[in-house]
Write an enzyme that holds these catalytic residues in place. Structure first.
Site, PDB file in Angstrom:
ATOM      1  CD  GLU A  83       6.701  51.924   5.746  1.00  0.00           C
ATOM      2  OE1 GLU A  83       6.536  51.827   4.513  1.00  0.00           O
ATOM      3  OE2 GLU A  83       7.446  52.767   6.278  1.00  0.00           O
TER       4      GLU A  83
ATOM      5  CB  THR B  69       8.742  56.573   4.709  1.00  0.00           C
ATOM      6  OG1 THR B  69       8.115  55.294   4.731  1.00  0.00           O
ATOM      7  CG2 THR B  69       8.846  57.111   6.122  1.00  0.00           C
TER       8      THR B  69
ATOM      9  CG  HIS C 192       8.953  48.200   4.839  1.00  0.00           C
ATOM     10  ND1 HIS C 192       9.692  47.352   4.057  1.00  0.00           N
ATOM     11  CD2 HIS C 192       9.142  49.445   4.331  1.00  0.00           C
ATOM     12  CE1 HIS C 192      10.310  48.050   3.122  1.00  0.00           C
ATOM     13  NE2 HIS C 192       9.996  49.317   3.258  1.00  0.00           N
TER      14      HIS C 192
ATOM     15  CG  ASP D 248       4.509  56.017   5.600  1.00  0.00           C
ATOM     16  OD1 ASP D 248       3.532  55.271   5.339  1.00  0.00           O
ATOM     17  OD2 ASP D 248       5.678  55.576   5.627  1.00  0.00           O
ATOM     18  CG  HIS D 249       3.802  55.601   1.699  1.00  0.00           C
ATOM     19  ND1 HIS D 249       3.732  54.308   1.213  1.00  0.00           N
ATOM     20  CD2 HIS D 249       4.941  55.648   2.436  1.00  0.00           C
ATOM     21  CE1 HIS D 249       4.781  53.623   1.628  1.00  0.00           C
ATOM     22  NE2 HIS D 249       5.534  54.408   2.384  1.00  0.00           N
TER      23      HIS D 249
END
Length: 661
Positions: free
Chosen positions: A291, A331, A463, A515-516
């Site tokens: 994440e 995501t 996150h 994911d990013h």
């Protein structure tokens, strides 16, 4: 003139207009000061930013006020001040004030996370209220926020009451003609905004921050609600369909790929192995999708914070991609790029659209090689439609939700992460150590069955609210992103140490990729540096550790893995083998839900949904974009990638049943 626009019957409406404009200005000013270093603060630009913002505020008001205006217009004069009038007016004014304070409070939390006005992400979050509210509660002092919100509403009502504006609204002789004349300007403004103005027109500056400040949050929210899925052919610059497919196919021909039917508008082809030894490997594959891990956090990618010692050490023991870019900013975009190996399509991710099951994914390649496929998520996979997508594409689900899930062929199953398997949990799910422990447990079972497995593991600890078990690292839980990154890194290290003790470790390849990035915000319409992510393949038997500097994309990682394993397979994937890419093939595809970018060398072409095409030179040193003369061949190959991807989705070209006909 003022009395014509706001006769006495409209006293409360006038107060609301004044309140809305003032609060909106304060919010805009706060954001301007908040990110002053990023904003173009030249006097002319600044004035235009705030004037444009006022323009959109007035348009928002015209839409927001319409129910009250209709009420004021049609309610009979003889019933002014009646019990019905008082109850309706008091309740309506209270509700309107509550909504604007709530939306402005929400804008602060949204800006803090994304440095943007409300967009499609805010629309998506409406669906997942449990996770979002819990996240806000864990990230911010929610009781204080709610108390402040209700206090502001109460103070506003008190001030309005003390100024006798309710009394003026109830006790007057305003005629129908006066009310009609006062209503018509707002109706006209509403029609103009409804028919001729869109949110894109607020994007007049090259500086993205000025564009966001020029918008109104509520208006942006409803604009995103209307436009969260865009068809490429309707909103973007296109070339003839045949030309788009021809240009894209030319990328694959030099590498020996043969198309199943070269006459069709499709990219379905056979990938031939170039391994001269004929050795085909079928190791277990565990993919860790991290994440929000930006490349800048790794020392091995130029960082200097020393918070990723495990990943930095792995970079020297793996096939490490130093110049790889995420396709998107969420995501679901990362999952889309990785599983479908496809450029980003405009609007919402395919994971959240209709017709997102029964697709050709990397899972299909694993299936043909005899693998079990599993998707692990520490929260409830209902969030962001993950379970529907993965389950509907043949993956077994392991998550924190409840119940049993079957795909269309009744082959996917759902396994729950039980309470006694959880040591720490926040709004987004169990901590990374807990999800890895579940992966280890399931891998042990799979190994006993003697069948190779592919595990797609989605982490959550990095996150907001950035909370994790105490005592694991030297940064206290909940203190910020750096701590979450360091814990994420620690958990990967702990997982690999445990995995090394397992009998299946020597025959298992680990793929690790983000994911990013942690943030995609920046001055430019696409901020290139904020798409740079880490990616590596660890424990490959037939390949020495090395650093690969090829410019590439998320969509290329698994095609590269399949090639290193010596697999020959049919493919509908856009991605290519990074290790075979020559200088002419290097490229990265980046985007958000409206802007689509094609990066090659030091050039970036950005396609916009108003059929705009902007061509830039990218300066990596200061991450700036400078306009440069258009290169037509560059433009056509960029368009081809996005046009073909969107066409295949909309005409069923991604569906297995279509490819097997």
């Amino acid at each position: 003139m003022w009395t014509l626009l706001f006769p006495k019957r409209f006293s409360l409406l006038k107060a609301f207009v004044f309140l809305f404009i003032c609060i909106s200005f304060l919010v805009r000013l706060t954001f301007f000061i908040w990110d002053f270093s990023e904003v173009d603060a030249h006097i002319g630009t600044m004035v235009r930013t705030f004037i444009t913002g006022l323009f959109y505020d007035i348009g928002t008001l015209s839409l927001f006020l319409m129910p009250f205006l209709v009420y004021l217009l049609i309610f009979p004069k003889k019933w002014y001040g009646s019990l019905v009038d008082k109850i309706s007016t008091w309740f309506g004014f209270f509700l309107a004030v509550l909504i604007i304070y709530f939306s402005f409070f929400g804008e602060f939390t949204f800006w803090d996370e994304f440095q943007r006005r409300f967009n499609f992400i805010a629309v998506d979050y409406l669906i997942y209220t449990y996770e979002v509210v819990k996240n806000i509660n864990e990230s911010y002092p929610l009781p204080l926020l709610i108390g402040s919100l209700l206090s502001l509403v109460a103070i506003t009502l008190f001030v309005v009451h003390k100024r006798k504006l309710f009394q003026k609204t109830f006790e007057n002789e305003t005629t129908f003609k006066q009310r009609l004349l006062a209503t018509l300007p707002w109706v006209a403004i509403c029609l103009v905004f409804g028919l001729f103005i869109n949110n894109d027109q607020a994007e007049w500056s090259k500086n993205r921050y000025n564009n966001e400040l020029s918008k109104a949050g509520i208006y942006s929210f409803f604009a995103a609600f209307r436009n969260n899925e865009l068809t490429y052919s309707e909103f973007y610059t296109t070339i003839p369909q045949k030309d788009a497919f021809t240009a894209l196919k030319k990328q694959y021909v030099p590498y020996g790929d043969t198309f199943v039917d070269a006459t069709k508008n499709e990219i379905y082809r056979t990938i031939h192995s170039t391994d001269t030894t004929g050795t085909v490997q079928k190791p277990n594959v565990i993919f860790i999708c991290i994440e929000s891990l930006s490349g800048k956090y790794l020392n091995s990618l130029g960082g200097d914070q020393n918070i990723t010692p495990v990943l930095d050490n792995l970079a020297n023991q793996s096939l490490f991609f130093t110049n790889l870019y995420a396709t998107g900013t969420r995501t679901v975009r990362g999952m889309e790029a990785i599983t479908l190996s496809i450029p980003p399509t405009p609007g919402r991710s395919i994971l959240k659209r209709k017709n997102n099951t029964g697709l050709f994914t990397i899972g299909e390649v694993f299936k043909e090689q005899g693998y079990d496929r599993n998707f692990f998520y520490g929260g409830d996979g209902y969030f962001d439609n993950m379970n529907t997508f993965f389950g509907g594409n043949g993956f077994n689900i392991v998550d924190r939700g409840r119940g049993f899930l079957l795909d269309a062929n009744n082959t996917a199953k759902r396994t729950n992460i039980e309470d006694d398997e959880v040591t720490f949990e926040n709004a987004w799910g169990v901590c990374d150590e807990d999800i890895y422990n579940k992966v280890l447990k399931e891998a042990d079972l799979a190994h006993q069955n003697g069948k190779p497995f592919f595990d797609f593991v989605m982490t959550t600890s990095n996150h907001k609210p950035f909370t994790y078990p105490e005592g694991k690292i030297d940064i206290p839980s909940g203190t910020g992103r750096n701590g979450a990154v360091k814990y994420t890194d620690y958990a990967i290290g702990a997982f690999l140490e445990q995995a090394k003790t397992k009998p299946w470790f020597s025959n298992t390849v680990f793929v690790i990729m983000s994911d990013h990035c942690a943030s995609s915000a920046g001055k430019w319409e696409l901020d290139v540096a904020n798409y740079h992510i880490p990616a590596l393949i660890y424990n490959l038997k037939n390949l020495k550790p090395s650093k690969n500097n090829t410019l590439c994309s998320q969509i290329d990682v698994f095609p590269t893995l399949f090639s290193t394993l010596g697999w020959e397979y049919d493919s509908n994937l856009f991605g290519m083998d990074i290790l075979k890419m020559g200088p002419k093939d290097e490229r990265a595809l980046i985007g958000n839900y409206r802007k689509l970018g094609y990066l090659k060398d030091d050039k970036v072409l950005v396609l916009g949904d108003g059929e705009t095409v902007n061509f830039y030179e990218w300066n990596a040193m200061d991450n700036s974009l400078q306009n440069t003369p258009m290169n037509e061949s560059f433009k056509n190959i960029a368009i081809s990638n996005y046009q073909v991807a969107d066409e295949l989705y909309h005409n069923g070209g991604l569906q297995l049943k279509s490819l097997n006909q």
